[in-house]
Design an enzyme around this catalytic site. Structure first.
Site, PDB file in Angstrom:
ATOM      1  N   TYR A  98     -26.906 -17.234 -47.762  1.00  0.00           N
ATOM      2  CA  TYR A  98     -27.057 -17.300 -46.301  1.00  0.00           C
ATOM      3  C   TYR A  98     -26.548 -16.001 -45.668  1.00  0.00           C
ATOM      4  CZ  TYR A  98     -26.111 -18.495 -41.421  1.00  0.00           C
ATOM      5  OH  TYR A  98     -26.068 -18.480 -40.045  1.00  0.00           O
ATOM      6  N   SER A 132     -25.816 -13.401 -37.600  1.00  0.00           N
ATOM      7  CA  SER A 132     -24.557 -14.163 -37.651  1.00  0.00           C
ATOM      8  C   SER A 132     -23.433 -13.179 -37.965  1.00  0.00           C
ATOM      9  CB  SER A 132     -24.630 -15.204 -38.769  1.00  0.00           C
ATOM     10  OG  SER A 132     -23.349 -15.739 -39.054  1.00  0.00           O
TER      11      SER A 132
HETATM   12  N1  LIG Z   1     -23.884 -22.718 -35.339  1.00  0.00           N
HETATM   13  C1  LIG Z   1     -23.277 -21.714 -35.938  1.00  0.00           C
HETATM   14  O1  LIG Z   1     -22.071 -21.790 -36.258  1.00  0.00           O
HETATM   15  C2  LIG Z   1     -24.000 -20.422 -36.181  1.00  0.00           C
HETATM   16  C3  LIG Z   1     -23.242 -19.264 -36.428  1.00  0.00           C
HETATM   17  C4  LIG Z   1     -23.907 -18.059 -36.648  1.00  0.00           C
HETATM   18  C5  LIG Z   1     -25.285 -18.007 -36.623  1.00  0.00           C
HETATM   19  N2  LIG Z   1     -26.002 -19.151 -36.400  1.00  0.00           N
HETATM   20  C6  LIG Z   1     -27.469 -19.033 -36.394  1.00  0.00           C
HETATM   21  O2  LIG Z   1     -27.950 -19.455 -35.132  1.00  0.00           O
HETATM   22  C7  LIG Z   1     -29.320 -19.900 -35.280  1.00  0.00           C
HETATM   23  C8  LIG Z   1     -29.479 -21.211 -34.541  1.00  0.00           C
HETATM   24  O3  LIG Z   1     -28.728 -22.205 -35.207  1.00  0.00           O
HETATM   25  P1  LIG Z   1     -27.960 -23.371 -34.431  1.00  0.00           P
HETATM   26  O4  LIG Z   1     -26.516 -23.092 -34.539  1.00  0.00           O
HETATM   27  O5  LIG Z   1     -28.555 -23.582 -33.086  1.00  0.00           O
HETATM   28  O6  LIG Z   1     -28.281 -24.571 -35.428  1.00  0.00           O
HETATM   29  P2  LIG Z   1     -29.182 -25.884 -35.234  1.00  0.00           P
HETATM   30  O7  LIG Z   1     -28.659 -26.663 -34.077  1.00  0.00           O
HETATM   31  O8  LIG Z   1     -29.215 -26.521 -36.581  1.00  0.00           O
HETATM   32  O9  LIG Z   1     -30.608 -25.312 -34.842  1.00  0.00           O
HETATM   33  C9  LIG Z   1     -31.467 -24.765 -35.803  1.00  0.00           C
HETATM   34  C10 LIG Z   1     -32.875 -24.739 -35.260  1.00  0.00           C
HETATM   35  O10 LIG Z   1     -33.736 -24.217 -36.281  1.00  0.00           O
HETATM   36  C11 LIG Z   1     -34.815 -25.126 -36.470  1.00  0.00           C
HETATM   37  N3  LIG Z   1     -35.305 -25.130 -37.832  1.00  0.00           N
HETATM   38  C12 LIG Z   1     -34.620 -25.468 -38.956  1.00  0.00           C
HETATM   39  N4  LIG Z   1     -35.427 -25.440 -40.013  1.00  0.00           N
HETATM   40  C13 LIG Z   1     -36.665 -25.083 -39.546  1.00  0.00           C
HETATM   41  C14 LIG Z   1     -37.928 -24.910 -40.155  1.00  0.00           C
HETATM   42  N5  LIG Z   1     -38.101 -25.110 -41.459  1.00  0.00           N
HETATM   43  N6  LIG Z   1     -38.978 -24.524 -39.378  1.00  0.00           N
HETATM   44  C15 LIG Z   1     -38.819 -24.347 -38.049  1.00  0.00           C
HETATM   45  N7  LIG Z   1     -37.639 -24.502 -37.408  1.00  0.00           N
HETATM   46  C16 LIG Z   1     -36.581 -24.874 -38.164  1.00  0.00           C
HETATM   47  C17 LIG Z   1     -34.225 -26.504 -36.118  1.00  0.00           C
HETATM   48  O11 LIG Z   1     -35.243 -27.411 -35.708  1.00  0.00           O
HETATM   49  P3  LIG Z   1     -35.942 -28.509 -36.646  1.00  0.00           P
HETATM   50  O12 LIG Z   1     -34.883 -29.044 -37.557  1.00  0.00           O
HETATM   51  O13 LIG Z   1     -36.451 -29.460 -35.639  1.00  0.00           O
HETATM   52  O14 LIG Z   1     -37.019 -27.784 -37.354  1.00  0.00           O
HETATM   53  C18 LIG Z   1     -33.364 -26.139 -34.902  1.00  0.00           C
HETATM   54  O15 LIG Z   1     -34.159 -26.109 -33.746  1.00  0.00           O
HETATM   55  C19 LIG Z   1     -29.584 -19.967 -36.782  1.00  0.00           C
HETATM   56  O16 LIG Z   1     -30.332 -18.834 -37.164  1.00  0.00           O
HETATM   57  C20 LIG Z   1     -28.191 -19.917 -37.400  1.00  0.00           C
HETATM   58  O17 LIG Z   1     -28.200 -19.366 -38.686  1.00  0.00           O
HETATM   59  C21 LIG Z   1     -25.403 -20.352 -36.175  1.00  0.00           C
END
Ligand SMILES: NC(=O)c1ccc[n+]([C@@H]2O[C@H](COP(=O)([O-])OP(=O)(O)OC[C@H]3O[C@@H](n4cnc5c(N)ncnc54)[C@H](OP(=O)(O)O)[C@@H]3O)[C@@H](O)[C@H]2O)c1
Length: 260
Positions: free
Chosen positions: A153, A140
């Site tokens: 985080y 991130s």
């Molecule tokens: N969105 C942002 O603004 C942003 C910015 C920078 C970085 N990121 C990073 O991008 C990545 C993807 O996030 P996203 O934005 O796509 O968010 P998201 O829509 O909340 O997706 C997160 C994914 O991780 C899975 N997950 C969560 N807890 C889990 C667990 N205990 N075991 C297995 N899987 C788990 C969730 O599925 P389940 O809940 O079904 O398990 C979901 O598929 C993350 O690493 C996040 O930190 C996001």
């Protein structure tokens, strides 16, 4: 001809689902990993229909200690040897550090750091044995700076960034490792992390579909790391120009720290 296979964690929605779609579009059989089965089933159906590759579900809670090992054993039992690993699953805790629920904090560190490292280790070893492989680690922009009010985080993502950039050098040329650092995206992240994006962050948000393409292009180009989006990339670069303490104070101010 047998397709290559890609394992994507966090594939039930958001960025992970887009990474899975695009890898399937590039001809990979996909293995989807997350906790929520229903959204992964509909994604798997969509992928099979649109791309004619296989899509396998391995529902796993990666916040449980030892879960990466169990996942690696299930892969071995199913005879799946991923050619490509995407460590994408993650969530944040957006609030004062001392207010974190201890169990949620442990789960976040287990998911964002420990399971990510163990999966990279287990699957990386298989890749080394076969003499080829690709690993994409999702960090991130938060990993480029100290993040008061998202401190643990941000630190977990700084770990991912440091691990991936080091492994890019250490595992080359057999295994290509790239770190993708997104800025804010409208996904499930905000709800999962209690993160309230400012209007300006929302205006500048990239689509997760575009971020997935940036990450995969960087991975196949052999890049060590990529920050998604020009403004985010400039911001990440600018963090090198001021002291980490001054940066932390600035992030604290921007995040509304000190205001009641
Ligand atoms: N969105 C942002 O603004 C942003 C910015 C920078 C970085 N990121 C990073 O991008 C990545 C993807 O996030 P996203 O934005 O796509 O968010 P998201 O829509 O909340 O997706 C997160 C994914 O991780 C899975 N997950 C969560 N807890 C889990 C667990 N205990 N075991 C297995 N899987 C788990 C969730 O599925 P389940 O809940 O079904 O398990 C979901 O598929 C993350 O690493 C996040 O930190 C996001």
């Amino acid at each position: 001809m047998i397709n290559k296979s890609a394992l994507i964690t966090g594939a039930s929605g958001g960025l992970g689902a887009d990474l899975a779609r695009q890898l399937a579009g590039r001809g990979y059989d996909v293995v989807l990993v997350a906790r929520s089965v229903e959204p992964m089933e509909s994604l798997a159906d969509e992928i099979r229909r649109n791309h004619g590759v296989t899509a396998t579900l391995l529902p796993t809670d990666l916040s449980i200690a030892g879960s990466a090992k169990v996942l690696a054993e299930r892969l071995a039992a199913e005879g799946i040897e991923p050619d490509l690993l995407v460590n994408n699953a993650g969530f944040g805790l957006s609030e004062p550090f001392l207010d974190h629920d201890p169990e949620r904090l442990r789960m976040m560190l287990q998911l964002n750091i420990v399971s990510l490292t163990e999966l990279t280790h287990f699957i990386g070893r298989d890749m080394r044995r076969r003499g080829r492989g690709h690993i994409l680690l999702v960090a991130s922009v938060a990993g480029y700076m100290p993040d008061p009010l998202l401190a643990a985080y941000g630190a977990s993502k700084a770990y991912v960034l440091s691990l991936g950039v080091a492994l890019n050098v250490e595992l080359a040329p057999q295994v290509g490792v790239t770190v993708l650092s997104p800025g804010y995206m409208e996904t499930g992240f905000s709800a999962a992390s209690g993160f309230k994006a400012s209007p300006s962050l929302r205006r500048g948000a990239l689509k997760s579909d575009d971020v997935a393409k940036i990450g995969l292009d960087a991975l196949f180009a052999g890049r060590s790391s990529v920050v998604a989006g020009r403004i985010n990339a400039f911001g990440a670069l600018a963090t090198r120009l001021i002291s980490r303490h001054a940066l932390a104070r600035q992030v604290f101010r921007i995040s509304g720290g000190g205001q009641k």
